[in-house]
Write an enzyme that holds these catalytic residues in place. Sequence first.
Site, PDB file in Angstrom:
ATOM      1  CG  HIS A  41      -1.859   1.123   1.335  1.00 14.60           C
ATOM      2  ND1 HIS A  41      -1.775   2.074   2.322  1.00 14.60           N
ATOM      3  CD2 HIS A  41      -2.911   1.456   0.555  1.00 14.60           C
ATOM      4  CE1 HIS A  41      -2.758   2.942   2.172  1.00 14.60           C
ATOM      5  NE2 HIS A  41      -3.462   2.591   1.105  1.00 14.60           N
ATOM      6  CG  HIS A  83      -3.384   8.720  -0.803  1.00 14.70           C
ATOM      7  ND1 HIS A  83      -4.236   9.461  -0.008  1.00 14.70           N
ATOM      8  CD2 HIS A  83      -3.981   7.504  -0.948  1.00 14.70           C
ATOM      9  CE1 HIS A  83      -5.293   8.724   0.313  1.00 14.70           C
ATOM     10  NE2 HIS A  83      -5.164   7.536  -0.241  1.00 14.70           N
TER      11      HIS A  83
END
Length: 349
Positions: A41, A83
């Site tokens: 992640h 992100h």
Amino acid sequence: MNVSKFLPAGARFVRARLLVLLILPACAALAQSAPPTVIAHRGASGYVPEHTLEAKAYAHALGADFLEQDLVLTKDDVPVVLHDIHLDTVTDVAQKFPQRKRADGRFYALDFTLAEVKQLKVTERFNAKTGEPVFPKRFPAHRSTFQISTLEEELQLIEGLNRSTGRKVGIYPEIKQPKWHRVQGHDISRVVLPLLHKYGYATKADPCFLQCFELAEVRRLRNELGWRGRLVMLTEAKAVGADGTDYAALSTAAGLRDLATVADGIGPAISRIVTWNAAGQPTFTDLVALAHAEKLVVHPYTIRTDELPKHCPSSDALHSALFKESRIDGVFTDFTDVTLAWLRAAKVR
């Protein structure tokens, strides 16, 4: 004694057919029992500032199966790995370009050219209002030198590492806020897909999952833009997304059945699969079973050993609930090594 040779030819044929019918389901079950997929992640974000090339290289070295890339556009339509659509929670943009914030006080990647983005220093994620680190025990804030990378730079890094190590680590890009990008006059999906094709990610046989939180864009990627690779629908814990996607409806049997006509899997928040009460006892939903009934893979997010779900007693309990009880197909984790170590100890890797 082998009695089959004494049977009439017709009986031997029927017996052989019965054996085939019995064996085939077992073979199919074995074919479906692939080791769980470990997805880094934002890279090895538990150890190195998220989405930096260094975080991706470390996750590759730790043994991740796939590396995630969150994608947003710059002003000159270059996809960068970041992100958020904002720059002010992971860079020094507020110091370098203090006059470039919008009316809401935020700094948007879309307002900066790639040349300007490359002037920024990346740091561990922090609260834009208070300046406090989001994960205090992770890499020290404002230390060392890290940069935002382009999607192409990261694809070249992974290509190079795969060649030099002999491993075949895949990619897991996410199209971030495509509806918002289009409102701003930029079509991020049309920019990203040609780059994926350029580096050999085009079909379901290629090591790539393309993901998005917006149902309309997932359908568009498949039907209008012609994406033929694997496609994952992300679902938040809340009922409805900012773009209007109804995550609650998507998590029903009917919603998953419809989703399976365009997608290959779902990426739900962990709380859509399991929650814990105050006593630390888990409660499971039927989401994984419903998804598997439609042949959708299930890759929930995110395992963080330093931020466990509410009332979850331990990292071991979290991994066990997801892999043993829920039987997910893979998981997004900030700690690739921790997840791999648990899977190996549980003898499922």
